[in-house]
Design an enzyme around this catalytic site. Structure first.
Site, PDB file in Angstrom:
ATOM      1  N   THR A   4       0.866  -1.171   0.000  1.00 19.24           N
ATOM      2  CA  THR A   4       0.000   0.000   0.000  1.00 19.24           C
ATOM      3  C   THR A   4       0.902   1.220   0.000  1.00 19.24           C
ATOM      4  O   THR A   4       1.659   1.446   0.943  1.00 19.24           O
ATOM      5  CB  THR A   4      -0.922   0.019   1.222  1.00 19.24           C
ATOM      6  OG1 THR A   4      -1.757  -1.139   1.182  1.00 19.24           O
ATOM      7  CG2 THR A   4      -1.797   1.266   1.228  1.00 19.24           C
ATOM      8  N   LYS A  18      -7.169   1.330  -2.911  1.00 20.99           N
ATOM      9  CA  LYS A  18      -6.766   0.894  -1.571  1.00 20.99           C
ATOM     10  C   LYS A  18      -6.985   2.002  -0.548  1.00 20.99           C
ATOM     11  O   LYS A  18      -7.326   1.737   0.609  1.00 20.99           O
ATOM     12  CB  LYS A  18      -5.304   0.461  -1.577  1.00 20.99           C
ATOM     13  CG  LYS A  18      -4.814  -0.086  -0.216  1.00 20.99           C
ATOM     14  CD  LYS A  18      -5.603  -1.309   0.241  1.00 20.99           C
ATOM     15  CE  LYS A  18      -5.224  -1.747   1.653  1.00 20.99           C
ATOM     16  NZ  LYS A  18      -3.881  -2.345   1.741  1.00 20.99           N
ATOM     17  N   LYS A  73       0.569   4.794   8.450  1.00 23.72           N
ATOM     18  CA  LYS A  73       1.173   5.206   7.172  1.00 23.72           C
ATOM     19  C   LYS A  73       0.115   5.318   6.078  1.00 23.72           C
ATOM     20  O   LYS A  73       0.072   6.299   5.337  1.00 23.72           O
ATOM     21  CB  LYS A  73       2.252   4.190   6.781  1.00 23.72           C
ATOM     22  CG  LYS A  73       2.848   4.389   5.394  1.00 23.72           C
ATOM     23  CD  LYS A  73       2.205   3.468   4.333  1.00 23.72           C
ATOM     24  CE  LYS A  73       2.447   2.013   4.614  1.00 23.72           C
ATOM     25  NZ  LYS A  73       1.904   1.136   3.528  1.00 23.72           N
TER      26      LYS A  73
END
Length: 298
Positions: free
Chosen positions: A101, A176, A244
């Protein structure tokens, strides 16, 4: 990519997710080369037939498909664009698939740089956690050219069951971000529901049995709430990586002038958890924070 005899897959990043994903490829009959910064995390794969490589450059030069599953966008950039990285060492005609990701902007940059070298790049982040990786049932969200996607799909089919080409380079990463935004607020709801059940004196497992098949149902409720109840906070997906992801999503949302208040709240709660030393626990550890707040009020 259907011919297991001629396809050599290089897999970079054999952590919680990557190890299981690479294991499926080995068991499917592919020759799989592996690289991980922490060498000990490759041993289980070597034991079943994978071949450990000492450098990314060596792995890249010997593979015609390269899959990456690393930690942060900075890692992705180094692995792909560094002097000893993939694009400097892979052969013309190689397919490279980043399943980390990461940033949609970085995905486009890698795609364009790869194309200049006749290397075919796709961004293909996944969802489903350690359970999906172990079962080979990951949702895989892909950005890139359709002909490249069609060529690599037989390999992706081994690791996932819901594999969708979302659009051009970067579209997989944008999808995502949608996934992480939905999870962020949902995890607050799941955690609060169980804390509420506890405060009300209910049997949490019995409550879960009632609500998971109704309108409140979600993957997190069915798969992570049982871990919360058992006190199992080991990572299927690290809190530090979720922070993150949320940071990337917030930055991209702000660029689009989009307000995401639920995402901001979730990020602040997870950052509080990280400050308490929980950054290497699973995302279900949010329950601990809210339960602790309940205890302090009792």
């Amino acid at each position: 990519m259907k011919n297991e005899k001629t396809t050599v897959i290089g897999f970079i990043g054999t952590g919680v997710m990557g190890k299981s994903m690479a294991k499926h490829l080995v068991k499917a009959g592919y020759k799989v080369l592996i690289y991980n910064r922490t060498v000990s995390r490759t041993q289980e794969l070597v034991d079943i037939g994978a071949i450990r490589k000492d450098t990314i450059a060596e792995l890249s030069s010997e593979s015609n498909v390269i899959i990456t599953m690393v930690g942060y966008p900075s890692d992705v950039e180094e692995v792909y664009l560094g002097q000893e990285g993939i694009l400097q060492n892979a052969k013309s005609g190689t397919y490279v698939v980043d399943m980390t990701t990461s940033s949609p902007i970085l995905a486009k940059k890698i795609y364009e740089e790869a194309l200049r070298k006749d290397i075919y790049a796709l961004d293909a982040p996944v969802s489903g956690g350690d359970i999906g990786a172990q079962k080979g049932t990951l949702a895989i969200m892909v950005g890139g050219q359709k002909n490249h996607f069609d060529a690599i799909k037989p390999v992706l089919d081994i690791m996932g069951t819901n594999i969708v080409l979302q659009g051009e380079a970067g579209a997989g990463q944008h999808t995502k971000m949608c996934n992480q935004i939905a999870i962020a607020s949902n995890m607050i709801g799941v955690s609060e529901a169980l804390v509420y059940a506890k405060k009300a004196g209910l049997d949490q497992a019995r409550v879960l049995n009632s609500i998971e098949t109704g309108a409140a149902g979600s993957w997190s409720l069915s798969n992570l709430a049982p871990r919360m109840i058992k006190g199992d906070f080991e990572p299927g997906f690290y809190i530090k990586h979720f922070i993150k992801d949320m940071k990337i999503a917030l930055e991209v949302a702000e660029e689009m002038n989009l307000s995401t208040p639920g995402l901001k709240l979730a990020k602040s709660l997870y950052e509080e958890l990280a400050e308490l030393g929980e950054q290497d626990k699973g995302t279900q550890a949010l329950y601990k924070l809210l339960d602790k707040q309940l205890a302090s009020l009792s």
